[in-house]
Design a protein around this motif. Sequence first.
Motif, PDB file in Angstrom:
ATOM      1  N   THR A 103       0.577  -1.050  -0.110  1.00  0.00           N
ATOM      2  CA  THR A 103       0.047  -0.255   0.215  1.00  0.00           C
ATOM      3  C   THR A 103       0.340   1.277  -0.165  1.00  0.00           C
ATOM      4  OG1 THR A 103      -0.002  -0.238   2.808  1.00  0.00           O
ATOM      5  CG2 THR A 103      -1.918  -1.222   1.034  1.00  0.00           C
ATOM      6  N   ALA A 104       1.718   1.248   0.050  1.00  0.00           N
ATOM      7  CA  ALA A 104       2.987   2.025  -0.700  1.00  0.00           C
ATOM      8  C   ALA A 104       3.248   2.878  -1.605  1.00  0.00           C
ATOM      9  CB  ALA A 104       4.129   2.234   0.620  1.00  0.00           C
ATOM     10  N   SER A 105       3.773   3.675  -1.601  1.00  0.00           N
ATOM     11  CA  SER A 105       4.648   4.762  -3.072  1.00  0.00           C
ATOM     12  C   SER A 105       5.253   4.530  -3.264  1.00  0.00           C
ATOM     13  CB  SER A 105       4.027   5.741  -3.055  1.00  0.00           C
ATOM     14  OG  SER A 105       4.188   6.721  -2.113  1.00  0.00           O
ATOM     15  N   LEU A 106       6.263   4.190  -2.076  1.00  0.00           N
ATOM     16  CA  LEU A 106       7.741   4.077  -2.218  1.00  0.00           C
ATOM     17  C   LEU A 106       7.852   3.804  -0.457  1.00  0.00           C
ATOM     18  CD1 LEU A 106      10.838   4.491  -2.935  1.00  0.00           C
ATOM     19  CD2 LEU A 106      10.523   6.977  -1.853  1.00  0.00           C
ATOM     20  N   VAL A 107       9.057   3.259  -0.624  1.00  0.00           N
ATOM     21  CA  VAL A 107       9.420   2.002   0.759  1.00  0.00           C
ATOM     22  C   VAL A 107      10.961   2.638   0.545  1.00  0.00           C
ATOM     23  CG1 VAL A 107      10.594   0.367   2.069  1.00  0.00           C
ATOM     24  CG2 VAL A 107       8.205   0.271   0.609  1.00  0.00           C
ATOM     25  N   VAL A 108      11.353   2.998   1.780  1.00  0.00           N
ATOM     26  CA  VAL A 108      12.567   3.165   2.028  1.00  0.00           C
ATOM     27  C   VAL A 108      13.031   2.508   3.268  1.00  0.00           C
ATOM     28  CG1 VAL A 108      13.760   5.229   2.955  1.00  0.00           C
ATOM     29  CG2 VAL A 108      12.098   5.470   1.648  1.00  0.00           C
ATOM     30  N   VAL A 109      14.343   2.090   3.216  1.00  0.00           N
ATOM     31  CA  VAL A 109      15.409   1.489   4.394  1.00  0.00           C
ATOM     32  C   VAL A 109      17.036   1.823   3.930  1.00  0.00           C
ATOM     33  CG1 VAL A 109      13.829  -0.460   4.584  1.00  0.00           C
ATOM     34  CG2 VAL A 109      16.321  -0.435   3.115  1.00  0.00           C
ATOM     35  N   GLY A 110      17.262   1.681   5.442  1.00  0.00           N
ATOM     36  CA  GLY A 110      18.639   2.708   5.662  1.00  0.00           C
ATOM     37  C   GLY A 110      20.006   1.408   4.850  1.00  0.00           C
ATOM     38  N   SER A 111      21.064   1.268   4.807  1.00  0.00           N
ATOM     39  CA  SER A 111      22.030   0.690   4.235  1.00  0.00           C
ATOM     40  C   SER A 111      22.326  -0.371   5.947  1.00  0.00           C
ATOM     41  CB  SER A 111      23.296   1.094   3.956  1.00  0.00           C
ATOM     42  OG  SER A 111      23.805   2.461   4.367  1.00  0.00           O
ATOM     43  N   ARG A 112      22.309  -0.085   7.032  1.00  0.00           N
ATOM     44  CA  ARG A 112      22.712  -1.223   7.864  1.00  0.00           C
ATOM     45  C   ARG A 112      21.940  -0.781   9.143  1.00  0.00           C
ATOM     46  NH1 ARG A 112      28.278  -2.335   7.369  1.00  0.00           N
ATOM     47  NH2 ARG A 112      29.225  -1.407   5.789  1.00  0.00           N
ATOM     48  N   GLY A 113      21.712  -1.730   9.127  1.00  0.00           N
ATOM     49  CA  GLY A 113      20.981  -1.946  10.458  1.00  0.00           C
ATOM     50  C   GLY A 113      20.837  -2.627  12.180  1.00  0.00           C
ATOM     51  N   MET A 114      19.880  -2.712  13.440  1.00  0.00           N
ATOM     52  CA  MET A 114      20.288  -4.159  14.372  1.00  0.00           C
ATOM     53  C   MET A 114      18.726  -4.114  14.640  1.00  0.00           C
ATOM     54  SD  MET A 114      21.862  -0.904  17.003  1.00  0.00           S
ATOM     55  CE  MET A 114      20.654   0.721  17.647  1.00  0.00           C
ATOM     56  N   GLY A 115      18.357  -3.957  16.389  1.00  0.00           N
ATOM     57  CA  GLY A 115      17.249  -4.369  16.492  1.00  0.00           C
ATOM     58  C   GLY A 115      15.870  -5.249  15.635  1.00  0.00           C
ATOM     59  N   GLY A 116      14.372  -4.565  14.740  1.00  0.00           N
ATOM     60  CA  GLY A 116      13.774  -4.932  13.957  1.00  0.00           C
ATOM     61  C   GLY A 116      14.762  -6.094  12.987  1.00  0.00           C
ATOM     62  N   PHE A 117      15.413  -5.124  12.328  1.00  0.00           N
ATOM     63  CA  PHE A 117      16.861  -5.673  11.670  1.00  0.00           C
ATOM     64  C   PHE A 117      18.324  -6.296  11.658  1.00  0.00           C
ATOM     65  CE2 PHE A 117      13.126  -3.530   9.406  1.00  0.00           C
ATOM     66  CZ  PHE A 117      13.849  -2.268   9.240  1.00  0.00           C
ATOM     67  N   ALA A 118      17.887  -7.070  13.410  1.00  0.00           N
ATOM     68  CA  ALA A 118      18.827  -7.555  13.680  1.00  0.00           C
ATOM     69  C   ALA A 118      19.813  -9.253  12.597  1.00  0.00           C
ATOM     70  CB  ALA A 118      18.703  -8.859  15.044  1.00  0.00           C
ATOM     71  N   GLY A 119      20.823  -9.180  12.248  1.00  0.00           N
ATOM     72  CA  GLY A 119      21.300  -9.573  12.083  1.00  0.00           C
ATOM     73  C   GLY A 119      21.297  -9.757  10.358  1.00  0.00           C
ATOM     74  N   LEU A 120      20.915  -8.595   9.785  1.00  0.00           N
ATOM     75  CA  LEU A 120      20.960  -8.330   8.226  1.00  0.00           C
ATOM     76  C   LEU A 120      21.420  -7.341   7.913  1.00  0.00           C
ATOM     77  CD1 LEU A 120      16.821  -8.053   8.204  1.00  0.00           C
ATOM     78  CD2 LEU A 120      17.843  -9.986   7.952  1.00  0.00           C
ATOM     79  N   LEU A 121      22.216  -7.689   7.030  1.00  0.00           N
ATOM     80  CA  LEU A 121      23.813  -7.210   6.231  1.00  0.00           C
ATOM     81  C   LEU A 121      22.800  -6.493   5.368  1.00  0.00           C
ATOM     82  CD1 LEU A 121      26.323  -9.271   6.452  1.00  0.00           C
ATOM     83  CD2 LEU A 121      26.270  -7.910   8.658  1.00  0.00           C
ATOM     84  N   LEU A 122      23.831  -5.446   4.598  1.00  0.00           N
ATOM     85  CA  LEU A 122      23.028  -4.663   4.198  1.00  0.00           C
ATOM     86  C   LEU A 122      23.272  -5.570   2.737  1.00  0.00           C
ATOM     87  CD1 LEU A 122      23.013  -2.449   1.718  1.00  0.00           C
ATOM     88  CD2 LEU A 122      24.934  -1.891   1.316  1.00  0.00           C
ATOM     89  N   GLY A 123      21.900  -5.757   2.262  1.00  0.00           N
ATOM     90  CA  GLY A 123      21.542  -6.723   0.673  1.00  0.00           C
ATOM     91  C   GLY A 123      20.443  -7.820   0.587  1.00  0.00           C
ATOM     92  N   SER A 124      20.651  -8.070   2.274  1.00  0.00           N
ATOM     93  CA  SER A 124      19.134  -9.201   2.882  1.00  0.00           C
ATOM     94  C   SER A 124      17.954  -7.986   2.803  1.00  0.00           C
ATOM     95  CB  SER A 124      19.452  -9.650   4.216  1.00  0.00           C
ATOM     96  OG  SER A 124      20.998 -10.514   4.909  1.00  0.00           O
ATOM     97  N   MET A 125      17.736  -7.670   3.788  1.00  0.00           N
ATOM     98  CA  MET A 125      16.020  -6.541   2.874  1.00  0.00           C
ATOM     99  C   MET A 125      16.641  -5.794   1.911  1.00  0.00           C
ATOM    100  SD  MET A 125      13.604  -5.169   4.673  1.00  0.00           S
ATOM    101  CE  MET A 125      13.864  -5.789   6.711  1.00  0.00           C
ATOM    102  N   ALA A 126      17.199  -5.136   1.695  1.00  0.00           N
ATOM    103  CA  ALA A 126      17.442  -4.383   0.319  1.00  0.00           C
ATOM    104  C   ALA A 126      16.906  -5.135  -1.323  1.00  0.00           C
ATOM    105  CB  ALA A 126      18.717  -3.320   0.017  1.00  0.00           C
TER     106      ALA A 126
END
Length: 311
Positions: A103-126
């Motif tokens: 339902t979004a027109s654009l999704v924005v995420v950072g290149s590195r994360g922690m917490g809710g995105f724990a263990g996800l290196l750049l490339g996993s989420m993106a």
Amino acid sequence: MSGPIVVGVDGSPSSLEAVSVAAREARLRGCALKVVHAFIWPAKHVPPGPVPLGPAGGEVRNAVGRLVAEAVERARSVAPDVEVGNAVVAGEALVVMEAQSRTASLVVVGSRGMGGFAGLLLGSMAVHLTTHGRCPVMVVRGEPDRAGPVLLGVDGSPAGEEAVEFAFEEAGLRGTEAVALHAWTPGSAAAAPPQDPSMPSCALEPGILAAQEPLLAEAVAGRRQRHPDVRVEYTVVRGDAREALIEASRNAGLIVVGSRGRGGFTGLLLGSVSQALLHHAHCPVVVVRGTDARGWGSQGSDTAHRTGNVQ
């Protein structure tokens, strides 16, 4: 597709920078911003079925509340006139953000994360979002020149048409020029037939170069008519598309590419050109999937359990 801009947050500096960029994008587009945090209980505490955040005064609820409140405050400080909502969603981050993209027109995420995105290196989420998401995905990285142009990777493929349209719209909103870049190599680019078959390859390159220029102009011709106020610079480069785009991104405010292509990007699926940019570009990267590949606007079941203030 109309809808809010959705930004994923986890309390990391990278995600807060993504909030700032997303807030500016929402202001440019005149749309709402939705701050989303994906929440997973530690495995040993997970009860069956939907899970609450715990008691109103509980430590977990307070920590999540502070995290989301900080992100919302950051957004409002950057763009006070933008409507900012928030959602805390219990579920695995990849699943949550994919569902939000419907339902979004654009999704924005950072290149590195922690917490809710724990263990996800750049490339996993993106890569997951650019492969399975239902809208364009922006990965915030580098130190962009906010006054810099919108850099567009062009290969002439039908799948790249959506990326061309996005880039022109973005350049129009930002009031900057669009730089349409096409990269080619002698082994992959189409060339005009040589007059002399014995002509050495080095002598063929002017003909190859000339054959690329109409492809580049044709790919953006229709968009120039729809966006007459956007100035376009055409660049044809001999070399690897990944290296050419990464180098050109040094002076760009944003880079836009499709998820797969041909010509200058021959045989490169998401994970090569797109993934290289997600790892090495010097400015935020937007990956746009073709309409035929994703069916933007289609509604599907949201497999995550929702809690908190869902706007």
